[in-house]
Design an enzyme around this catalytic site. Sequence first.
Site, PDB file in Angstrom:
ATOM      1  N   SER A 220     108.710  19.490  98.229  1.00 44.74           N
ATOM      2  CA  SER A 220     109.924  19.078  97.531  1.00 44.74           C
ATOM      3  C   SER A 220     109.657  19.110  96.029  1.00 44.74           C
ATOM      4  O   SER A 220     108.711  18.473  95.558  1.00 44.74           O
ATOM      5  CB  SER A 220     110.334  17.658  97.960  1.00 44.74           C
ATOM      6  OG  SER A 220     110.645  17.615  99.333  1.00 44.74           O
ATOM      7  N   GLY A 222     111.945  18.144  93.686  1.00 44.58           N
ATOM      8  CA  GLY A 222     112.985  17.350  93.041  1.00 44.58           C
ATOM      9  C   GLY A 222     114.277  18.122  92.881  1.00 44.58           C
ATOM     10  O   GLY A 222     114.711  18.845  93.781  1.00 44.58           O
ATOM     11  N   ALA A 223     114.872  17.986  91.696  1.00 41.55           N
ATOM     12  CA  ALA A 223     116.142  18.659  91.433  1.00 41.55           C
ATOM     13  C   ALA A 223     116.011  20.179  91.413  1.00 41.55           C
ATOM     14  O   ALA A 223     117.010  20.891  91.530  1.00 41.55           O
ATOM     15  CB  ALA A 223     116.712  18.166  90.103  1.00 41.55           C
ATOM     16  N   GLY A 225     114.559  22.039  93.704  1.00 42.79           N
ATOM     17  CA  GLY A 225     114.711  22.614  95.034  1.00 42.79           C
ATOM     18  C   GLY A 225     113.503  22.357  95.909  1.00 42.79           C
ATOM     19  O   GLY A 225     112.766  21.380  95.709  1.00 42.79           O
ATOM     20  N   GLY A 251     113.786  12.852 100.728  1.00 43.90           N
ATOM     21  CA  GLY A 251     112.739  13.731 101.229  1.00 43.90           C
ATOM     22  C   GLY A 251     112.551  13.607 102.729  1.00 43.90           C
ATOM     23  O   GLY A 251     112.256  14.585 103.416  1.00 43.90           O
ATOM     24  N   ASP A 252     112.743  12.397 103.243  1.00 43.81           N
ATOM     25  CA  ASP A 252     112.629  12.178 104.683  1.00 43.81           C
ATOM     26  C   ASP A 252     113.773  12.867 105.418  1.00 43.81           C
ATOM     27  O   ASP A 252     113.570  13.452 106.495  1.00 43.81           O
ATOM     28  CB  ASP A 252     112.635  10.679 104.988  1.00 43.81           C
ATOM     29  CG  ASP A 252     111.633   9.919 104.135  1.00 43.81           C
ATOM     30  OD1 ASP A 252     110.537  10.458 103.896  1.00 43.81           O
ATOM     31  OD2 ASP A 252     111.951   8.805 103.694  1.00 43.81           O
TER      32      ASP A 252
END
Length: 315
Positions: A220, A222-223, A225, A251-252
């Site tokens: 992940s 973040g913003a 992608g 994220g989960d």
Amino acid sequence: MILTVTPNPSLDRTYEIPALDRGAVLRATADRIDPGGKGVNVSRAVAAAGHRTVAVLPVGGPAGAALAGLLGAEGIEVAGVPVAGQTRSNISVAEPDGTLTKINATGPELTAEESEALLTTVGERSVGADWIACCGSLPRGLAPEWYAELVARTHRAGARIALDTSGPSLTAALRERPDVVKPNAEELAQAVGRPLATLGDAVKAAEELRAWGARAVLASLGADGQLLVDEEGAYFGSAPVAAVRSNVGAGDASLAGFLTAGGSGPLALAVALAHGAAAVQLPGSLMPTPDDLDTAAVRTTDAVPFDRLLTEPVS
């Protein structure tokens, strides 16, 4: 069916406030209590998507009983392992611009007998599971090698396992070749011991984790992608978000989407992105339902050779 393992679950209370002002008396505009812990959230997202899930977790005291009750109300089978300590309670403070302040309690210290009971329960309840997702930090009493032992036992039983943890617990488990590991950008940088400034840097770091044992890496960013690196190459994708309300559990939710979509390839990555984008637009750690997903807005690349991935900066 997806079985989740959460060694250090929690009760999560989230307050929404206009602004965080230290020393002031603040009035919440909304608040909610949710079951917490990374594996717990994966189970909640799997259940919200209409799939069967079993949550294995230690349960201690009134907070543990409340946690199990909340999960049961969401249609999740709970395989609770009684422990002497108290299940922890966490607090999150969410501001309108998406800023989130979290206070996480330490949680109970598990005994050697309780540790073994957790491992045994996973083995007993994982029969017929399509995936086992082991997520989150380890509580006091469990050595960093605990996840490695769990991965080894899972593979001996012929099951697939996804691991979402960080630090020594992640690096120790890599030698047992987990099928998928899911670090965020910070955790990925920590694992390889250097900053990641570009997507190319992230791909190289993911490849290092694969060289150390991970069969696939779902990262992940973040913003920016998410990145998937496996034996076929590297896939990158992003999904637009109108406004971030809370990133707790996003994220989960992504991992849940990835696993329910098969756990490999660009289609699973696209579903993961849609779940993550939907989750950050919901309050607290509420998990998205199929009606919340906007898969048409997701953009992913085809697999490309590692040395040709675009060198765009990672914010």
